[in-house]
Design a protein around this motif. Structure first.
Motif, mmCIF file in Angstrom:
data_model
loop_
_atom_site.group_PDB
_atom_site.id
_atom_site.type_symbol
_atom_site.label_atom_id
_atom_site.label_comp_id
_atom_site.label_asym_id
_atom_site.label_seq_id
_atom_site.Cartn_x
_atom_site.Cartn_y
_atom_site.Cartn_z
ATOM 1 N N ILE A 228 0.844 -1.195 0.000
ATOM 2 C CA ILE A 228 0.000 0.000 0.000
ATOM 3 C C ILE A 228 0.879 1.245 0.000
ATOM 4 O O ILE A 228 0.645 2.201 -0.753
ATOM 5 C CB ILE A 228 -0.946 0.018 1.218
ATOM 6 C CG1 ILE A 228 -2.004 -1.092 1.095
ATOM 7 C CG2 ILE A 228 -1.621 1.380 1.347
ATOM 8 C CD1 ILE A 228 -3.016 -0.864 0.002
ATOM 9 N N SER A 229 1.917 1.233 0.819
ATOM 10 C CA SER A 229 2.820 2.386 0.875
ATOM 11 C C SER A 229 3.548 2.575 -0.453
ATOM 12 O O SER A 229 3.791 3.716 -0.879
ATOM 13 C CB SER A 229 3.825 2.233 2.020
ATOM 14 O OG SER A 229 4.602 1.056 1.860
ATOM 15 N N ASP A 230 3.888 1.480 -1.135
ATOM 16 C CA ASP A 230 4.524 1.584 -2.451
ATOM 17 C C ASP A 230 3.576 2.230 -3.459
ATOM 18 O O ASP A 230 3.987 3.046 -4.292
ATOM 19 C CB ASP A 230 4.927 0.195 -2.962
ATOM 20 C CG ASP A 230 5.977 -0.461 -2.080
ATOM 21 O OD1 ASP A 230 6.688 0.272 -1.369
ATOM 22 O OD2 ASP A 230 6.079 -1.701 -2.115
ATOM 23 N N LEU A 231 2.293 1.849 -3.363
ATOM 24 C CA LEU A 231 1.297 2.398 -4.281
ATOM 25 C C LEU A 231 1.132 3.900 -4.054
ATOM 26 O O LEU A 231 1.034 4.684 -5.013
ATOM 27 C CB LEU A 231 -0.033 1.674 -4.074
ATOM 28 C CG LEU A 231 -1.033 1.649 -5.229
ATOM 29 C CD1 LEU A 231 -0.438 1.015 -6.467
ATOM 30 C CD2 LEU A 231 -2.300 0.917 -4.810
ATOM 31 N N ILE A 232 1.110 4.314 -2.798
ATOM 32 C CA ILE A 232 1.009 5.740 -2.474
ATOM 33 C C ILE A 232 2.216 6.492 -2.998
ATOM 34 O O ILE A 232 2.103 7.596 -3.545
ATOM 35 C CB ILE A 232 0.865 5.934 -0.953
ATOM 36 C CG1 ILE A 232 -0.434 5.299 -0.467
ATOM 37 C CG2 ILE A 232 0.910 7.411 -0.581
ATOM 38 C CD1 ILE A 232 -0.542 5.201 1.045
ATOM 39 N N GLU A 233 3.402 5.891 -2.869
ATOM 40 C CA GLU A 233 4.613 6.543 -3.366
ATOM 41 C C GLU A 233 4.573 6.659 -4.893
ATOM 42 O O GLU A 233 5.021 7.669 -5.453
ATOM 43 C CB GLU A 233 5.848 5.770 -2.917
ATOM 44 C CG GLU A 233 7.170 6.419 -3.304
ATOM 45 C CD GLU A 233 7.308 7.844 -2.784
ATOM 46 O OE1 GLU A 233 8.022 8.640 -3.435
ATOM 47 O OE2 GLU A 233 6.703 8.171 -1.744
ATOM 48 N N ARG A 234 4.074 5.641 -5.565
ATOM 49 C CA ARG A 234 3.922 5.734 -7.022
ATOM 50 C C ARG A 234 3.023 6.909 -7.387
ATOM 51 O O ARG A 234 3.294 7.655 -8.331
ATOM 52 C CB ARG A 234 3.330 4.435 -7.581
ATOM 53 C CG ARG A 234 4.288 3.266 -7.654
ATOM 54 C CD ARG A 234 3.567 1.998 -8.098
ATOM 55 N NE ARG A 234 4.458 0.851 -8.147
ATOM 56 C CZ ARG A 234 5.097 0.434 -9.236
ATOM 57 N NH1 ARG A 234 4.918 1.070 -10.376
ATOM 58 N NH2 ARG A 234 5.890 -0.611 -9.191
ATOM 59 N N LYS A 235 1.921 7.051 -6.638
ATOM 60 C CA LYS A 235 0.984 8.158 -6.879
ATOM 61 C C LYS A 235 1.685 9.500 -6.666
ATOM 62 O O LYS A 235 1.545 10.430 -7.480
ATOM 63 C CB LYS A 235 -0.203 8.017 -5.936
ATOM 64 C CG LYS A 235 -1.196 9.168 -5.982
ATOM 65 C CD LYS A 235 -2.252 8.966 -7.032
ATOM 66 C CE LYS A 235 -3.383 9.959 -6.864
ATOM 67 N NZ LYS A 235 -4.470 9.730 -7.840
ATOM 68 N N ASN A 236 2.438 9.613 -5.595
ATOM 69 C CA ASN A 236 3.155 10.857 -5.313
ATOM 70 C C ASN A 236 4.169 11.190 -6.399
ATOM 71 O O ASN A 236 4.326 12.351 -6.790
ATOM 72 C CB ASN A 236 3.845 10.771 -3.951
ATOM 73 C CG ASN A 236 2.900 11.049 -2.799
ATOM 74 O OD1 ASN A 236 2.062 11.943 -2.885
ATOM 75 N ND2 ASN A 236 3.027 10.283 -1.727
ATOM 76 N N GLN A 237 4.867 10.179 -6.895
ATOM 77 C CA GLN A 237 5.845 10.409 -7.948
ATOM 78 C C GLN A 237 5.176 10.883 -9.236
ATOM 79 O O GLN A 237 5.713 11.731 -9.952
ATOM 80 C CB GLN A 237 6.659 9.133 -8.201
ATOM 81 C CG GLN A 237 7.593 8.757 -7.061
ATOM 82 C CD GLN A 237 8.623 9.829 -6.764
ATOM 83 O OE1 GLN A 237 9.153 10.475 -7.666
ATOM 84 N NE2 GLN A 237 8.900 10.041 -5.482
ATOM 85 N N ARG A 238 3.992 10.335 -9.536
ATOM 86 C CA ARG A 238 3.255 10.786 -10.722
ATOM 87 C C ARG A 238 2.834 12.256 -10.562
ATOM 88 O O ARG A 238 2.929 13.040 -11.511
ATOM 89 C CB ARG A 238 2.014 9.913 -10.930
ATOM 90 C CG ARG A 238 2.308 8.463 -11.279
ATOM 91 C CD ARG A 238 2.806 8.297 -12.697
ATOM 92 N NE ARG A 238 3.172 6.916 -12.974
ATOM 93 C CZ ARG A 238 2.343 6.027 -13.521
ATOM 94 N NH1 ARG A 238 1.108 6.370 -13.836
ATOM 95 N NH2 ARG A 238 2.768 4.801 -13.754
ATOM 96 N N LEU A 239 2.349 12.600 -9.367
ATOM 97 C CA LEU A 239 1.941 13.979 -9.123
ATOM 98 C C LEU A 239 3.141 14.929 -9.226
ATOM 99 O O LEU A 239 3.042 16.017 -9.803
ATOM 100 C CB LEU A 239 1.302 14.101 -7.739
ATOM 101 C CG LEU A 239 -0.068 13.418 -7.561
ATOM 102 C CD1 LEU A 239 -0.497 13.488 -6.098
ATOM 103 C CD2 LEU A 239 -1.124 14.090 -8.437
ATOM 104 N N LEU A 240 4.264 14.512 -8.657
ATOM 105 C CA LEU A 240 5.485 15.323 -8.722
ATOM 106 C C LEU A 240 5.940 15.519 -10.146
ATOM 107 O O LEU A 240 6.304 16.629 -10.558
ATOM 108 C CB LEU A 240 6.582 14.668 -7.895
ATOM 109 C CG LEU A 240 7.930 15.413 -7.828
ATOM 110 C CD1 LEU A 240 7.728 16.775 -7.175
ATOM 111 C CD2 LEU A 240 8.952 14.597 -7.061
ATOM 112 N N ALA A 241 5.919 14.445 -10.942
ATOM 113 C CA ALA A 241 6.333 14.542 -12.352
ATOM 114 C C ALA A 241 5.394 15.460 -13.126
ATOM 115 O O ALA A 241 5.834 16.253 -13.967
ATOM 116 C CB ALA A 241 6.362 13.139 -12.969
ATOM 117 N N ALA A 242 4.087 15.346 -12.856
ATOM 118 C CA ALA A 242 3.120 16.191 -13.554
ATOM 119 C C ALA A 242 3.309 17.664 -13.193
ATOM 120 O O ALA A 242 3.257 18.547 -14.062
ATOM 121 C CB ALA A 242 1.703 15.747 -13.216
ATOM 122 N N ASN A 243 3.570 17.941 -11.930
ATOM 123 C CA ASN A 243 3.791 19.323 -11.499
ATOM 124 C C ASN A 243 5.055 19.902 -12.089
ATOM 125 O O ASN A 243 5.117 21.071 -12.479
ATOM 126 C CB ASN A 243 3.851 19.408 -9.972
ATOM 127 C CG ASN A 243 2.490 19.136 -9.320
ATOM 128 O OD1 ASN A 243 1.456 19.311 -9.965
ATOM 129 N ND2 ASN A 243 2.507 18.704 -8.074
#
Length: 248
Positions: A228-243
């Motif tokens: 679950i924590s890995d999935l959240i980190e993947r989400k955060n990385q996508r948001l960071l890349a998009a920003n």
């Protein structure tokens, strides 16, 4: 619209399948059904949770792939085959294929069908299904093994989940998480293995689960929740890349 046909080396000798994953092919799924026959492999990559089908009053397992609708955080155009994990759930990996049955006297024989309208099916490019000199290609042998794993898993799942219910090992869970941007979210409607109930089982119950082959599956489901924590980190990385992209 799907158009399934019985796969054969005459009608489909030139048919190929693009073994690639992307939103273009409809792979942007936030979860996918998975089966007991693949839990041991999938536990190393995905959170495996259980859901309840109210219509049939039955349970089934899914691998979480994203945290929002139509979000698959394992899709990555820079990864091999567009998938950023070593193991791909069978229901996605099988692509345009499914198992059907032919009646032969008193017996039903499983046979492979292909959806000829599926966007991964092609004549120009992709993995061949049959060898030029005859016989099934390695890719088709792989698909056949996947379909067999799914079929065996479908047969095993009711017994597994009935047993987990019998020993009161399934508990509803809420998955709460916070993103780097401060947004807070909660995923509901899922069940997981109750670690306390599993630890409190008697030796007789543990022996019964072990002899049925279900104890290791329960532990696989429980251990998978660390992702679950890995999935959240993947989400955060996508948001960071998009920003970062929008900032430039």
């Amino acid at each position: 619209m799907s158009q399934f046909q019985l796969l054969n080396n005459l009608d489909h000798h030139q048919t190929k399948v693009r073994h690639y994953f992307s939103t273009h092919y409809g792979d942007n799924l936030s979860s996918i059904p998975v089966f007991p026959t693949e839990f041991l492999a999938l536990q190393h990559e995905y959170p495996l949770v259980v859901r309840h089908n109210a219509d049939t009053n039955s349970f089934y397992a899914v691998a979480l792939l994203g945290l929002a609708a139509d979000e698959n955080l394992y899709l990555d155009s820079n990864a091999p085959y567009g998938w950023d994990a070593r193991t791909i759930p069978a229901m996605l990996a099988k692509g345009p294929f499914r198992i059907g049955f032919q009646q032969h006297g008193a017996h039903r024989e499983p046979v492979v069908h292909i959806d000829c309208q599926h966007p991964k099916v092609s004549i120009q490019d992709g993995q061949p299904l049959f060898l030029a000199e005859g016989g099934n290609s390695p890719y088709l042998l792989h698909i056949t093994a996947l379909l067999d794993r799914i079929q065996q898993g479908l047969s095993l799942a009711p017994s597994l989940f009935n047993t987990l219910q019998q020993w009161q090992l399934l508990q509803p869970i809420n998955i709460d998480y916070e993103l780097h941007n401060g947004e807070k979210h909660r995923l509901t409607g899922n069940y997981s293995i109750d670690a306390d109930a599993l630890a409190a089982l008697s030796s007789t119950a543990l022996a019964s689960l072990h002899s049925a082959g279900f104890l290791q599956l329960a532990f696989a489901m429980l251990n998978s929740m660390f992702h679950i924590s890995d999935l959240i980190e993947r989400k955060n990385q996508r948001l960071l890349a998009a920003n970062t992209y929008h900032a430039t």
